[in-house]
Design an enzyme around this catalytic site. Structure first.
Site, PDB file in Angstrom:
ATOM      1  N   SER A  18       3.359  -2.846  10.496  1.00 38.76           N
ATOM      2  CA  SER A  18       4.664  -2.653  10.284  1.00 38.76           C
ATOM      3  C   SER A  18       5.370  -3.947   9.918  1.00 38.76           C
ATOM      4  O   SER A  18       6.125  -4.431  10.902  1.00 38.76           O
ATOM      5  CB  SER A  18       4.912  -2.363  12.042  1.00 38.76           C
ATOM      6  OG  SER A  18       4.633  -1.042  12.252  1.00 38.76           O
TER       7      SER A  18
ATOM      8  N   GLY B 209       2.106   1.858  10.702  1.00 43.64           N
ATOM      9  CA  GLY B 209       2.952   2.990  10.742  1.00 43.64           C
ATOM     10  C   GLY B 209       3.605   3.274  12.107  1.00 43.64           C
ATOM     11  O   GLY B 209       4.405   4.210  12.117  1.00 43.64           O
TER      12      GLY B 209
ATOM     13  N   HIS C  85      -9.638   1.009   5.034  1.00 45.81           N
ATOM     14  CA  HIS C  85      -8.206   1.080   5.593  1.00 45.81           C
ATOM     15  C   HIS C  85      -8.337   1.794   6.951  1.00 45.81           C
ATOM     16  O   HIS C  85      -8.991   3.012   7.074  1.00 45.81           O
ATOM     17  CB  HIS C  85      -7.140   1.660   4.814  1.00 45.81           C
ATOM     18  CG  HIS C  85      -5.720   1.529   5.030  1.00 45.81           C
ATOM     19  ND1 HIS C  85      -5.325   2.487   6.216  1.00 45.81           N
ATOM     20  CD2 HIS C  85      -4.665   0.823   4.926  1.00 45.81           C
ATOM     21  CE1 HIS C  85      -3.871   2.118   6.336  1.00 45.81           C
ATOM     22  NE2 HIS C  85      -3.678   1.096   5.558  1.00 45.81           N
TER      23      HIS C  85
ATOM     24  N   LYS D 197       0.167   4.304  -0.183  1.00 45.80           N
ATOM     25  CA  LYS D 197      -0.397   5.606   0.656  1.00 45.80           C
ATOM     26  C   LYS D 197      -0.393   6.680  -0.230  1.00 45.80           C
ATOM     27  O   LYS D 197      -0.589   6.592  -1.516  1.00 45.80           O
ATOM     28  CB  LYS D 197       0.119   5.559   2.007  1.00 45.80           C
ATOM     29  CG  LYS D 197       0.194   4.449   2.820  1.00 45.80           C
ATOM     30  CD  LYS D 197       0.406   4.596   4.117  1.00 45.80           C
ATOM     31  CE  LYS D 197       0.519   3.427   4.688  1.00 45.80           C
ATOM     32  NZ  LYS D 197       0.304   3.392   6.376  1.00 45.80           N
TER      33      LYS D 197
ATOM     34  N   GLU E 246      -5.352  -5.582  10.355  1.00 50.63           N
ATOM     35  CA  GLU E 246      -4.813  -4.301  10.624  1.00 50.63           C
ATOM     36  C   GLU E 246      -4.699  -3.823  11.759  1.00 50.63           C
ATOM     37  O   GLU E 246      -5.534  -2.729  11.985  1.00 50.63           O
ATOM     38  CB  GLU E 246      -4.786  -3.533   9.654  1.00 50.63           C
ATOM     39  CG  GLU E 246      -4.313  -4.178   7.960  1.00 50.63           C
ATOM     40  CD  GLU E 246      -3.712  -3.143   7.230  1.00 50.63           C
ATOM     41  OE1 GLU E 246      -2.714  -3.251   6.655  1.00 50.63           O
ATOM     42  OE2 GLU E 246      -4.207  -2.095   6.960  1.00 50.63           O
TER      43      GLU E 246
ATOM     44  N   ASN F 157       0.840  -1.064   0.001  1.00 41.93           N
ATOM     45  CA  ASN F 157       0.129  -0.018  -0.278  1.00 41.93           C
ATOM     46  C   ASN F 157       0.983   1.215  -0.027  1.00 41.93           C
ATOM     47  O   ASN F 157       1.557   1.410   1.154  1.00 41.93           O
ATOM     48  CB  ASN F 157      -0.926   0.105   1.254  1.00 41.93           C
ATOM     49  CG  ASN F 157      -1.623   1.261   1.569  1.00 41.93           C
ATOM     50  OD1 ASN F 157      -1.744   1.975   0.677  1.00 41.93           O
ATOM     51  ND2 ASN F 157      -2.231   1.608   2.751  1.00 41.93           N
TER      52      ASN F 157
ATOM     53  N   GLU G  56      -6.675   4.073   8.091  1.00 40.31           N
ATOM     54  CA  GLU G  56      -6.314   5.730   7.935  1.00 40.31           C
ATOM     55  C   GLU G  56      -7.663   6.264   7.352  1.00 40.31           C
ATOM     56  O   GLU G  56      -8.074   7.524   7.591  1.00 40.31           O
ATOM     57  CB  GLU G  56      -5.246   5.811   7.054  1.00 40.31           C
ATOM     58  CG  GLU G  56      -3.966   5.706   7.803  1.00 40.31           C
ATOM     59  CD  GLU G  56      -2.612   5.177   6.939  1.00 40.31           C
ATOM     60  OE1 GLU G  56      -3.000   5.231   5.717  1.00 40.31           O
ATOM     61  OE2 GLU G  56      -1.944   4.548   7.545  1.00 40.31           O
TER      62      GLU G  56
HETATM   63  C1  PEP Z   1      -0.751  -0.240   5.730  1.00 36.90           C
HETATM   64  O1  PEP Z   1      -0.705   0.842   5.217  1.00 36.90           O
HETATM   65  O2  PEP Z   1      -1.869  -0.905   5.706  1.00 36.90           O
HETATM   66  C2  PEP Z   1       0.479  -0.593   6.804  1.00 36.90           C
HETATM   67  C3  PEP Z   1       0.168  -1.625   7.444  1.00 36.90           C
HETATM   68  O3  PEP Z   1       1.280   0.261   7.142  1.00 36.90           O
HETATM   69  P1  PEP Z   1       2.806  -0.220   7.513  1.00 36.90           P
HETATM   70  O4  PEP Z   1       3.067  -1.312   7.128  1.00 36.90           O
HETATM   71  O5  PEP Z   1       3.737   1.111   7.516  1.00 36.90           O
HETATM   72  O6  PEP Z   1       2.380  -0.206   9.222  1.00 36.90           O
END
Ligand code: PEP
Length: 251
Positions: A214, A174, A96, A12, A168, A10, A98
């Site tokens: 992460s 992040g 997601h 972003k 997630e 992803n 976010e």
């Molecule tokens: C994501 O954007 O779905 C995500 C898991 O980000 P990160 O790997 O940076 O934690």
């Protein structure tokens, strides 16, 4: 039935078109010859078509990072399912954290997006996961079940067969804090159990459940060794060609 692992990146709100095309070419090269896993990248909308063209003829799939629920109309800022398809996307990330946390998307809105994607033939990745407060309050399972129940409302068995779930935990996205492999496996097994209440057990056994939060080159192997972790959704590390290549080549 074995589930083909899916490694999804992803991107972003990062990368201009030239940067995105360069990274897409690196991902395609890193994925060459791998037939036992699938690789997907989700560039920002502005680079979607350029990336789709760059990976055309390779096994790399391209996804949108969100999708509107109407075909067209006065919906400023939204991108419809036919528009995503036209730009070259086959998949789309929906719900997601976010989108949920920063833009206030709720389960009802996410359900509309998911059904619209499916109706138009886009394969959705439905993201679910609890916040730190919810985990500490002991409500992880309740929150995740509610997100699944509402997000998957009116999704038929045939449509569920094309849907991917991503667990997630919001506190791991992040932040550099990964859920332990035991914490992730526990929730993945729970998600599969919920799906087997909503659908037939054999169908629930075929649905891919990705872990996101992460994921890095250093922890992908132990996460992927868990029985109910069928892939990863990677944010930060997917922007680094070398790191993502190592993640694609998990063992
Ligand atoms: C994501 O954007 O779905 C995500 C898991 O980000 P990160 O790997 O940076 O934690």
């Amino acid at each position: 039935m074995p589930r083909t692992p899916l490694i999804a990146g992803n991107w972003k709100m990062y990368l201009n078109r030239a940067e995105a095309v360069r990274l897409a070419a690196a991902v395609a090269a890193a994925s060459q010859g791998l037939t036992d896993r699938e690789v997907m990248i989700a560039p920002p909308f502005t680079a979607l078509n350029a990336v789709a063209e760059a990976v055309r003829g390779t096994a790399v799939k391209v996804a949108g990072q969100n999708v509107g629920w109407e075909k067209e109309g006065a919906f400023t800022g939204e991108v419809s399912p036919p528009m995503l398809l036209d730009a070259g996307a086959e998949m789309v990330i929906i719900g997601h954290s976010e989108r949920r946390q920063v833009f206030g998307e709720d389960n009802a809105m996410i359900s509309l997006r998911l059904r619209a994607a499916l109706q138009h033939g886009l394969a959705p990745i439905l993201c679910v996961g609890e916040t730190l407060t919810e985990r500490e309050a002991g409500s992880t399972f309740t929150v995740v079940e509610e997100q699944l129940a509402q997000g998957l409302a009116d999704v038929t068995a045939a449509q569920m067969g094309k849907t991917v779930i991503a667990y997630e935990p919001v506190w791991a996205i992040g932040t550099g804090k990964t859920a332990s492999k035991e914490q992730a496996q526990e929730v993945h097994a729970f998600i599969r159990a919920v799906l087997s209440r909503f659908y037939e057990k054999t169908l629930a056994g075929r649905v891919r459940i990705l872990y996101g939060g992460s994921v890095k080159a250093e922890n992908v192997d132990s996460l992927m060794a868990q029985p109910d972790i069928d892939g990863v959704l990677v944010g930060g590390a997917s922007l680094n060609a070398k790191a993502f290549e190592r993640i694609i080549h998990f063992t």
